[in-house]
Design a protein around this motif. Structure first.
Motif, PDB file in Angstrom:
ATOM      1  N   THR A 103       0.838  -1.199   0.000  1.00  0.00           N
ATOM      2  CA  THR A 103       0.000   0.000   0.000  1.00  0.00           C
ATOM      3  C   THR A 103       0.875   1.251   0.000  1.00  0.00           C
ATOM      4  N   LYS A 104       0.312   2.304  -0.558  1.00  0.00           N
ATOM      5  CA  LYS A 104       1.004   3.591  -0.564  1.00  0.00           C
ATOM      6  C   LYS A 104       1.172   4.104   0.869  1.00  0.00           C
ATOM      7  N   ALA A 105       0.157   3.878   1.699  1.00  0.00           N
ATOM      8  CA  ALA A 105       0.227   4.321   3.101  1.00  0.00           C
ATOM      9  C   ALA A 105       1.409   3.673   3.818  1.00  0.00           C
ATOM     10  N   GLU A 106       1.627   2.385   3.572  1.00  0.00           N
ATOM     11  CA  GLU A 106       2.746   1.688   4.205  1.00  0.00           C
ATOM     12  C   GLU A 106       4.084   2.267   3.732  1.00  0.00           C
ATOM     13  N   ALA A 107       4.166   2.589   2.438  1.00  0.00           N
ATOM     14  CA  ALA A 107       5.400   3.179   1.897  1.00  0.00           C
ATOM     15  C   ALA A 107       5.661   4.551   2.516  1.00  0.00           C
ATOM     16  N   LYS A 108       4.597   5.352   2.693  1.00  0.00           N
ATOM     17  CA  LYS A 108       4.751   6.670   3.323  1.00  0.00           C
ATOM     18  C   LYS A 108       5.238   6.540   4.764  1.00  0.00           C
ATOM     19  N   THR A 109       4.660   5.586   5.480  1.00  0.00           N
ATOM     20  CA  THR A 109       5.071   5.356   6.864  1.00  0.00           C
ATOM     21  C   THR A 109       6.535   4.932   6.920  1.00  0.00           C
ATOM     22  N   HIS A 110       6.942   4.068   5.994  1.00  0.00           N
ATOM     23  CA  HIS A 110       8.334   3.622   5.941  1.00  0.00           C
ATOM     24  C   HIS A 110       9.277   4.810   5.751  1.00  0.00           C
ATOM     25  N   ILE A 111       8.932   5.715   4.846  1.00  0.00           N
ATOM     26  CA  ILE A 111       9.780   6.897   4.613  1.00  0.00           C
ATOM     27  C   ILE A 111       9.883   7.718   5.896  1.00  0.00           C
ATOM     28  N   LYS A 112       8.759   7.930   6.546  1.00  0.00           N
ATOM     29  CA  LYS A 112       8.733   8.732   7.772  1.00  0.00           C
ATOM     30  C   LYS A 112       9.607   8.115   8.862  1.00  0.00           C
ATOM     31  N   LEU A 113       9.531   6.793   9.004  1.00  0.00           N
ATOM     32  CA  LEU A 113      10.275   6.118  10.072  1.00  0.00           C
ATOM     33  C   LEU A 113      11.745   5.878   9.734  1.00  0.00           C
ATOM     34  N   ASN A 114      12.082   5.971   8.453  1.00  0.00           N
ATOM     35  CA  ASN A 114      13.456   5.673   8.024  1.00  0.00           C
ATOM     36  C   ASN A 114      14.074   6.804   7.228  1.00  0.00           C
ATOM     37  N   LYS A 115      13.662   8.031   7.498  1.00  0.00           N
ATOM     38  CA  LYS A 115      14.125   9.171   6.697  1.00  0.00           C
ATOM     39  C   LYS A 115      15.646   9.347   6.737  1.00  0.00           C
ATOM     40  N   HIS A 116      16.280   8.839   7.757  1.00  0.00           N
ATOM     41  CA  HIS A 116      17.736   8.953   7.853  1.00  0.00           C
ATOM     42  C   HIS A 116      18.452   8.123   6.767  1.00  0.00           C
ATOM     43  N   HIS A 117      17.736   7.238   6.102  1.00  0.00           N
ATOM     44  CA  HIS A 117      18.326   6.442   5.022  1.00  0.00           C
ATOM     45  C   HIS A 117      18.117   7.061   3.644  1.00  0.00           C
ATOM     46  N   TYR A 118      17.346   8.139   3.575  1.00  0.00           N
ATOM     47  CA  TYR A 118      16.965   8.735   2.296  1.00  0.00           C
ATOM     48  C   TYR A 118      17.274  10.220   2.265  1.00  0.00           C
ATOM     49  N   THR A 119      17.202  10.794   1.060  1.00  0.00           N
ATOM     50  CA  THR A 119      17.332  12.244   0.956  1.00  0.00           C
ATOM     51  C   THR A 119      15.996  12.872   1.325  1.00  0.00           C
ATOM     52  N   SER A 120      15.969  14.188   1.418  1.00  0.00           N
ATOM     53  CA  SER A 120      14.719  14.887   1.734  1.00  0.00           C
ATOM     54  C   SER A 120      13.732  14.814   0.572  1.00  0.00           C
ATOM     55  N   GLU A 121      14.167  14.322  -0.565  1.00  0.00           N
ATOM     56  CA  GLU A 121      13.298  14.210  -1.736  1.00  0.00           C
ATOM     57  C   GLU A 121      12.689  12.814  -1.911  1.00  0.00           C
ATOM     58  N   ALA A 122      12.887  11.933  -0.959  1.00  0.00           N
ATOM     59  CA  ALA A 122      12.333  10.572  -1.053  1.00  0.00           C
ATOM     60  C   ALA A 122      10.807  10.646  -1.141  1.00  0.00           C
ATOM     61  N   HIS A 123      10.228   9.725  -1.912  1.00  0.00           N
ATOM     62  CA  HIS A 123       8.785   9.735  -2.138  1.00  0.00           C
ATOM     63  C   HIS A 123       8.306   8.328  -2.491  1.00  0.00           C
ATOM     64  N   THR A 124       6.998   8.125  -2.394  1.00  0.00           N
ATOM     65  CA  THR A 124       6.447   6.841  -2.809  1.00  0.00           C
ATOM     66  C   THR A 124       6.499   6.781  -4.327  1.00  0.00           C
ATOM     67  N   TYR A 125       6.673   5.580  -4.843  1.00  0.00           N
ATOM     68  CA  TYR A 125       6.784   5.413  -6.289  1.00  0.00           C
ATOM     69  C   TYR A 125       6.033   4.137  -6.667  1.00  0.00           C
ATOM     70  N   ALA A 126       4.929   4.309  -7.399  1.00  0.00           N
ATOM     71  CA  ALA A 126       4.095   3.171  -7.776  1.00  0.00           C
ATOM     72  C   ALA A 126       4.711   2.441  -8.968  1.00  0.00           C
ATOM     73  N   MET A 127       4.635   1.117  -8.922  1.00  0.00           N
ATOM     74  CA  MET A 127       5.152   0.294 -10.021  1.00  0.00           C
ATOM     75  C   MET A 127       4.135  -0.793 -10.341  1.00  0.00           C
ATOM     76  N   THR A 128       4.183  -1.262 -11.567  1.00  0.00           N
ATOM     77  CA  THR A 128       3.301  -2.328 -12.008  1.00  0.00           C
ATOM     78  C   THR A 128       4.103  -3.606 -12.182  1.00  0.00           C
ATOM     79  N   ALA A 129       3.553  -4.701 -11.672  1.00  0.00           N
ATOM     80  CA  ALA A 129       4.177  -6.018 -11.867  1.00  0.00           C
ATOM     81  C   ALA A 129       3.693  -6.526 -13.229  1.00  0.00           C
ATOM     82  N   TRP A 130       4.286  -6.026 -14.266  1.00  0.00           N
ATOM     83  CA  TRP A 130       3.870  -6.269 -15.643  1.00  0.00           C
ATOM     84  C   TRP A 130       4.122  -7.720 -16.042  1.00  0.00           C
ATOM     85  N   ARG A 131       3.094  -8.350 -16.597  1.00  0.00           N
ATOM     86  CA  ARG A 131       3.166  -9.738 -17.050  1.00  0.00           C
ATOM     87  C   ARG A 131       3.645 -10.677 -15.941  1.00  0.00           C
TER      88      ARG A 131
END
Length: 162
Positions: A103-131
């Motif tokens: 879920t996007k909500a889970e990804a947002k929570t992960h960024i919030k709790l682990n911001k020290h591993h990312y830049t200030s520009e980190a964001h959720t990014y949706a992907m498709t499991a194509w085929r």
């Protein structure tokens, strides 16, 4: 939930940015590599920081503080490290490895709790499991399952035995 323009089956990862070496004509900034300490620094930040360095000679500081420093690499090679080199860089978007969220909500929570591993520009990014029919089937099961039907079982929603 949001689909961020992605077809099903979709999942979320963490998108971010990093600086990578680039061709001179694509450079958005420069870093200076100092072989004597095997370190690279963003050129503008390095020059600002070194102006505060009291260990430099008066001549070096005077020359550095001139507003019209013609060639910063020449100055660095003269006063800091004769082997110094400029590295042209540009900022690129990346998908952070080892990230996958249902879920996007889970990804947002992960960024919030682990911001020290990312830049200030980190964001959720949706992907498709194509085929990926098995992934599509699994996500469909998870999205349509009646989770309330197992509320009274011996497991709670986190899979822990009561």
């Amino acid at each position: 939930q949001d689909n961020d323009g992605q077809a099903a089956p979709r999942f979320w990862t963490i998108g971010d940015y990093e600086w990578v070496e680039a061709r001179e004509e694509n450079a958005e900034r420069y870093s200076v590599y100092l072989p004597y300490i095997a370190e690279a620094y963003v050129l503008d930040d390095y020059l600002e920081e070194i102006k505060e360095d009291s260990e430099l000679s008066e001549e070096a500081l005077t020359e550095l503080k001139k507003d019209d420093l013609d060639d910063p690499i020449e100055w660095i090679q003269k006063y800091i490290d004769e082997e110094a080199d400029l590295i042209p860089e540009r900022k690129v978007h990346i998908v952070r490895p080892d990230t996958m969220f249902l879920t996007k909500a889970e990804a947002k929570t992960h960024i919030k709790l682990n911001k020290h591993h990312y830049t200030s520009e980190a964001h959720t990014y949706a992907m498709t499991a194509w085929r990926a029919p098995k992934v599509e089937r699994l996500l469909n099961i998870l999205e349509t399952f009646d989770w309330d039907s197992i509320k009274d079982s011996q497991y709670n929603l986190q899979g822990v035995v009561k």
